[in-house]
Structures are given as structure tokens and as C-alpha cells.
Design a protein around this motif. Structure first.
Motif: not given
Length: 707
Positions: A486-491, A496-499, A526-531
Motif C-alpha cells: 500500500l502507498d499513499t497514492r489514490p487507490h 473505480r468508484y469515482a469513475e 462503503e467506499v468511505e469505510n473502505f478508505v
């Protein structure tokens, strides 16, 4: 002498001397004294009497004088008459002549009056005769009009017979005579109902002409229908030709219903097979130009990129070229399929696409397939209404008889494809294509396939919701520890969610759907929780914040590019980004300026509680802070800027964070100035070493990056 004669004559008897004086008889018992008084009074009022009384004249003398004057006047008048006797005699003669003329005139006028009386009687007689003749004329005209109409309706002219028997049905003369024949048949039916005897004379010839016309029309229409069956035939051309002779079917319907039913059944059977064959072949060939690689059940938002690939396994077939690969979560140019230009654009020609090696996503094939259906359905429905003279429910029943098999084939094809489809964007675009096509048909006032559209939506909506629920479940089940490095760049999952979210939101703007918005809300949660779960895998809070800010900023940028700024998703991520950015700025300032910030907060808290005396023992700490800031702030700001630009992939976002951090630093230093001005610290010599706040602002601006 007169007196002597009067005296000498034998005197009349007393009775003879009695005079009838009437009202002047003073001896009469009827004389009324009051009336005498009235006469006396009236005479006294006479002007001459009053003048005589005033002058004192003797009335008797005056009376004689008056009498003499009257006598004199009388004599003068007699002389005048005698003098004018000749004129009077002439006047008398003239009057007599005039009287004779007038008498003759009277006789003439009497004769005229008699003649006029006789003429008036004659005129009255003539008037009565005229009225009687007028009544007879009107009656005869009425009878003549009805008889003429009856004769015209019943008489069959030779030109009608020759035209119906000999002319081809495509001649204009045949059509005109067919109209006349129709009118005569209807007229004879009406007169026969009234028991008109003349109808029996023409019934036979009309029946023979009707039979001949029906036979020729039947043969003509059936030949046109059979011409539809020829291979490579554009059936719209003979359809348009039939519309020119729509009266033929009307004639059959009115006079030979069995033949009309035969013609209609033949048309329904023929067109039903043609449409089924055409659309079945077109659909089969159309699906061959779909992208080779389509979404599968493992192509979900929470699935790892490496889950479907194994470098140890040999590839059975070459990967499709990049231009033929369909996107799963990104809209890209796929949204143009519901735009005005492409939505009603030309349909896809499969063999041409195969020659050019062009591939299409499913929604483009769906649009082409259903636009062809829409166009043909509108044309067919209007033709059926126009040619077969049906409207309302009978028109829909006839249309379903023609297109029913084709629509059933479409539904089976869609059910088979959709049940195994995992491309949510394709399904959602197909839904919105249906909604727009449905609106187009409503605008054209063609309700022919409304039930088909509804059935299609009932098939597509649950599938789209199911795919969306699968994606939500996949994110719920994603374990950050199994995602590898994992790194600090966008996952990639957040990308995928944003698109995907921006694609759905932008498509959904025209025809909003509450269930879709609800599922998108669950997906966002769910995406917020995942982040947050992935961020928790980082050891330091700073890295966690960098990861959160990078992901929030990326999702916000993608959403704002396609969705409206007022959308719920944009607002939610904007709040999260602002909160984490503010927290990161505090973390960013802590290494270089943490001591000063902590002291400012402590001193402000003591001042608020009124315990400023406790600051008197902080001289050494304050001196160290002032001199330390003056010596290291430039290097610390430079390190801060470089750290930010290394940490964030979005330069614009990094610049915003740097500007926010420098602004916050200036605010803290300004507050530090205020703390140093408090009574316990005001007298410290080190205050003179404080950097001027305006000078600091000028120097800080030099460190702001420009992009």
C-alpha cells in the motif's frame, strides 16, 4: 205712403199679428232677466257705446245717424253691383262652364274608378293563380329533384361498366368509378329498404360489377403482399403503393367482409414472418460486432486487479487490442449513445463494421437494434391504422398480430443476455435509451410498443440494481491486508468508484431514479469505510491523512468533472476533504513549529482563565521559541513545501495545502505576537527580536509554489 197703406189695409187678426220672437220675446215666460243683464253689460263694454256715453250723445239721435250711414253704404254697394253686372254675368257664365267641365271630369273619374275596381279584381285573381302555379312548380321541382337523384343513383352508365370490367385497378378512372359504384350500391340498399320497385332493375348488374371489382381488387392487393416476400425487397415501397389505394380495402370491408378478412390475414402472416426474419438475422449479426472482452462476474469494484490474472498459466488466446476493450467502471465516450446526435442516428450495419473491424459496446448495439424496432413499429402502426381503418384497441391488436413474434424474440434475446451481464454502465445506458425511445414514441403519438418498453424496463432495472449490490458487497468484503503493498497514492478501488459514480450520476440527471440514488448512497458509504480501513493500515497519522486526502481529492475531481457541483456525492467528499486537509496542515506544521503552536495554545488558555501570572516563569522557553523561529522558519517552510509536493499526486491540491499551511503559520505567529504583548511577557527583551508580521507575510509569499 207706406204708412197709409198700412193704416188703410184691413188689419190682420190678433192671432196673425202674433210673432214668434223666440229668445227676443220679452213677454215670454222663458225670458230670463239674468241673460238680459249679460247682454246689456256686453253692449256697454263695446268701444263705440262707451265713446257715445262719454261724449253725452243722444242714443236715439246716434241710432238714426248710424242707420243713415248704413243706408248710404247700401246704396253705394247697389251702384257698384249694377256697375259690375256685366262682369258678374261673365263670371256666372264662366262658373257655369267650369261646373260643366267638372261634371265631365267627375264622370271620367267615376269611369276610371270603376275600371280600377275591375282591374284590382283581375290582379287579385292573377295573384291567386300565380300562387297556385308557384306551389305546383315547387312540388314538381321537388318531385323532379328526388326522381332525378333516384334515377342518377339507380342508373348504371356504360362508362362505369366498361371501366370496372376492362380498366386495370391502378388507373385513376377505375378508382373514380369504384367510388361511384360504391355510392350506387349503398343508394340501392337504402332504396330497397324503402321498397322502391325500380331497385330490382339494377340489382343484378350492380352485383355483377361488385363481384368483378372485388375479384380485381383482391388479386391486386394479394400480389402486392406477395411481393413483400421476395428476397432483398424493400417492403416499404409496396406499402407506400398500397396506401395510394386504401379505398380498395374500404370497398372490400363494406361489401365483401370475407375477402377483406382474407386480405388482412394474408398481410398479417406475411409481415409477421418478414419482421421476425429480418430482426432475428439483424440481431444475430449485430451481436458479432460486440467487444470481444465483456464484463464478467469477477469484474467488480472490490476485486483486485491481479485476481483474474495468473502469469503462470498460459494464455489460451491473444488479448484483444486496446481499442476493442470495453471499459467497465469508466463512462468515457459511452455516454454519447444517449446524446441527441447518436440516439436517433443511423443504425449499425454489421457487415460494414466487420469489414472495418469496428467493435461496439453493448449499449450501442442495443440502441441500434431498438431504434430499428422503433422506426419500423411507428411506420407499421401508422400504416395499419391508415390502410386497415382501425384505431384504439383494434389497432393495437392488429399491430400485435404483426409484430408480436418479433417482440417476443426481442424479449427472449434480452433476457438471455441480461441474465449473464455484469456491465452495469451498459445496462444503465440501455435503461436510459429505453426511456428516451419511449418519450420519442409518445411524442409521435404511437402507443404500439409501450407494453414492450415497460417489460424491458422491468427486466433491466432489477439487473442493474443486482450488479450495483454485487459491487457494494465486493467493497464490503475487501480486506485491506490482502491488497498487498500500500502507498499513499489514490487507490484503484476508489478510482473505480469515482469513475463509476460520476458516470451513473451524469447519466441519471435526465431521468432521476430514487432507487439508483439510494444504492449510490450505500456504495459511497462503503467506499468511505473502505478508505478509512485502508488508511488504518498506515503506521503514522501523517501517512493516513495523506492517503485520505489523495483519495478524497481524486474522487472529488472525477465527480466534479461529470456530475453537477450541487450533487450529494460532491458535497459529501468536499466536507471530508476539508476536514482531513485541516488536520493534515496541523500535522505538517508540528515538526518545525510545534513548540510555538503549543505555547500559543497554552498561553491563550491561561489568559482566558485569568491565570496570566503563570507565564512569568516562561522567559527561557519564550526566548528559545523566538530565536528558534527566526533562525529556522525559512528552512522549515522549504522542507514543508517539498514534503507536500512529494506526498500528493495532484499538484493543484498540493499547492492548496501549502498555501493553507503558510496561511495557518502566519496566523499562529500573529497570535504569538499577541501572546508576547500580554503583561507578564511584555517587558521581555527578546520581544525586539520578533519578526515583523508584515515582513513575514512578504517572505512567505516567496515560498508559494506556482503551477
Amino acid at each position: 205712403m207706406d204708412e197709409e197703406e198700412a193704416g188703410d189695409g184691413s188689419g190682420p187678426s190678433e192671432e196673425a199679428l202674433q210673432l214668434n220672437l223666440g229668445e227676443l220675446d220679452l213677454t215670454s215666460d222663458e225670458f230670463i232677466l239674468d241673460e238680459v243683464d249679460i247682454h246689456i253689460q256686453a253692449n256697454l263694454e263695446d268701444a263705440l257705446v262707451q265713446e257715445a256715453l262719454k261724449t253725452g250723445v243722444d242714443l236715439r239721435h246716434y241710432s238714426k245717424q248710424v242707420e243713415l250711414e248704413l243706408q248710404h253704404i247700401e246704396n253705394a254697394s247697389i251702384k257698384d253691383y249694377i256697375k259690375e253686372s256685366k262682369n258678374i254675368a261673365s263670371l256666372h257664365t264662366q262658373i257655369t262652364a267650369c261646373d260643366a267641365v267638372l261634371e265631365r271630369m267627375e264622370a271620367m273619374l267615376s269611369s276610371f274608378q270603376s275600371d280600377l275596381s275591375s282591374i284590382s279584381c283581375e290582379i287579385q285573381t292573377l295573384q291567386e293563380q300565380s300562387v297556385a302555379m308557384n306551389v305546383r312548380l315547387r312540388n314538381r321541382q321537388a318531385v323532379r329533384g328526388r326522381l332525378s337523384q333516384l334515377v342518377d343513383e339507380l342508373v348504371v352508365p356504360n362508362i362505369m361498366i366498361s371501366t370496372i370490367l376492362e380498366s386495370p385497378v391502378t388507373d385513376q378512372a377505375f378508382l373514380e368509378q369504384l367510388h361511384e359504384l360504391n355510392n350506387k350500391i349503398n343508394a340501392v340498399k337504402e332504396q330497397a329498404f324503402r321498397e322502391t320497385m325500380a331497385c330490382t332493375d339494377v340489382t343484378d348488374i350492380l352485383d355483377k360489377l361488385k363481384a368483378k371489382a372485388v375479384a380485381k381488387i383482391r388479386e391486386f392487393i394479394l400480389q402486392k403482399i406477395y411481393s413483400f416476400r421476395k428476397p432483398m425487397t424493400n417492403y416499404q415501397i409496396p406499402q407506400n403503393a398500397l396506401l395510394k389505394y386504401r379505398f380498395f380495402y374500404q370497398f372490400l370491408l363494406g361489401h365483401e367482409r370475407s375477402v377483406a378478412k382474407e386480405v388482412r390475414d394474408e398481410y398479417v402472416e406475411t409481415m409477421s414472418k418478414i419482421y421476425l426474419s429480418y430482426f432475428k438475422s439483424y440481431t444475430s449479426r449485430l451481436m458479432k460486432v460486440q467487444y470481444e472482452e465483456v464484463a464478467e462476474k469477477d469484474d467488480l469494484m472490490g476485486v483486485e486487479d491481479t485476481a483474474k490474472k495468473d502469469i503462470l498459466l498460459p494464455q489460451k488466446k491473444p488479448q484483444p487490442s486496446l481499442r476493442n476493450r470495453n471499459t467497465i467502471f469508466t463512462l468515457g465516450n459511452r455516454g454519447s449513445v444517449i446524446g441527441g446526435a447518436e440516439l436517433e442516428g443511423p443504425i449499425i450495419v454489421p457487415h460494414s463494421a466487420q469489414k472495418s473491424d469496428v467493435r461496439y459496446p453493448f449499449e450501442s448495439l442495443f440502441r441500434s437494434q431498438h431504434f430499428a424496432l422503433l422506426d419500423n413499429s411507428c411506420r407499421e402502426y401508422l400504416f395499419l391504422c391508415d390502410f386497415f381503418l382501425v384505431t384504439g384497441t383494434p389497432a393495437l391488436d392488429l399491430f400485435n398480430a404483426v409484430m408480436g413474434k418479433t417482440l417476443t424474440m426481442f424479449l427472449k434475446h434480452m433476457d438471455a443476455y441480461v441474465s449473464d451481464c455484469y456491465d452495469s454502465i451498459a445496462v444503465f445506458l440501455s435503461i436510459h435509451i429505453v426511456l428516451r425511445f419511449k418519450a420519442i414514441m409518445a411524442k409521435r403519438n404511437v402507443p404500439a410498443i409501450d407494453k414492450y418498453w415497460d417489460t424491458l424496463l422491468e427486466m433491466l432495472w432489477p439487473r442493474f440494481e443486482h450488479i450495483l449490490e454485487l459491487n457494494i458487497q465486493s467493497i464490503q468484503n475487501t480486506d485491506p491486508q490482502k491488497l498487498g503493498f500500500l502507498d499513499t497514492r489514490p487507490h484503484y478501488i476508489t478510482r473505480r468508484y469515482a469513475e463509476f459514480s460520476s458516470a451513473i450520476v451524469s447519466i441519471n440527471q435526465t431521468f432521476p431514479h430514487d432507487r439508483t440514488l439510494t444504492l449510490l448512497g450505500q456504495l459511497q458509504t462503503e467506499v468511505e469505510n473502505f478508505v478509512l480501513r485502508v488508511a488504518a493500515e498506515f503506521s503514522s497519522r501523517k501517512e493516513q491523512l495523506i492517503f485520505l486526502i489523495n483519495n478524497y481529492d481524486m474522487m472529488l475531481g472525477v465527480l466534479m468533472e461529470r456530475a453537477v457541483e450541487e450533487s450529494k456525492e460532491v458535497e459529501g467528499f468536499q466536507q471530508l476533504l476539508n476536514a482531513r486537509t485541516q488536520e493534515f496542515i496541523e500535522e505538517l506544521l508540528a515538526p518545525g513549529f510545534g513548540g510555538m503552536i503549543a505555547f500559543v495554545k497554552e498561553a491563550e488558555a491561561l489568559a482566558e482563565r485569568g491565570q496570566m501570572e503563570r507565564l512569568r516563569g516562561e522567559e527561557a522557553r519564550v526566548t528559545q521559541l523566538v530565536r528558534g523561529f527566526a533562525g529556522t522558519w525559512k528552512a522549515a517552510v522549504e522542507a514543508l513545501s517539498q514534503d507536500v509536493m512529494r506526498s500528493f499526486t495532484n499538484f493543484k491540491n498540493g499547492t492548496t495545502i501549502i498555501q493553507g499551511a503558510l496561511t495557518q503559520l502566519i496566523q499562529y505567529y500573529h497570535r504569538f505576537h499577541k501572546v508576547m504583548a500580554l503583561p507578564p511577557l511584555k517587558a521581555l527583551p527578546v520581544r525586539s527580536e520578533l519578526i515583523n508580521i508584515h515582513h513575514l507575510m512578504v517572505e512567505v509569499k516567496k515560498h508559494k509554489p506556482n503551477f
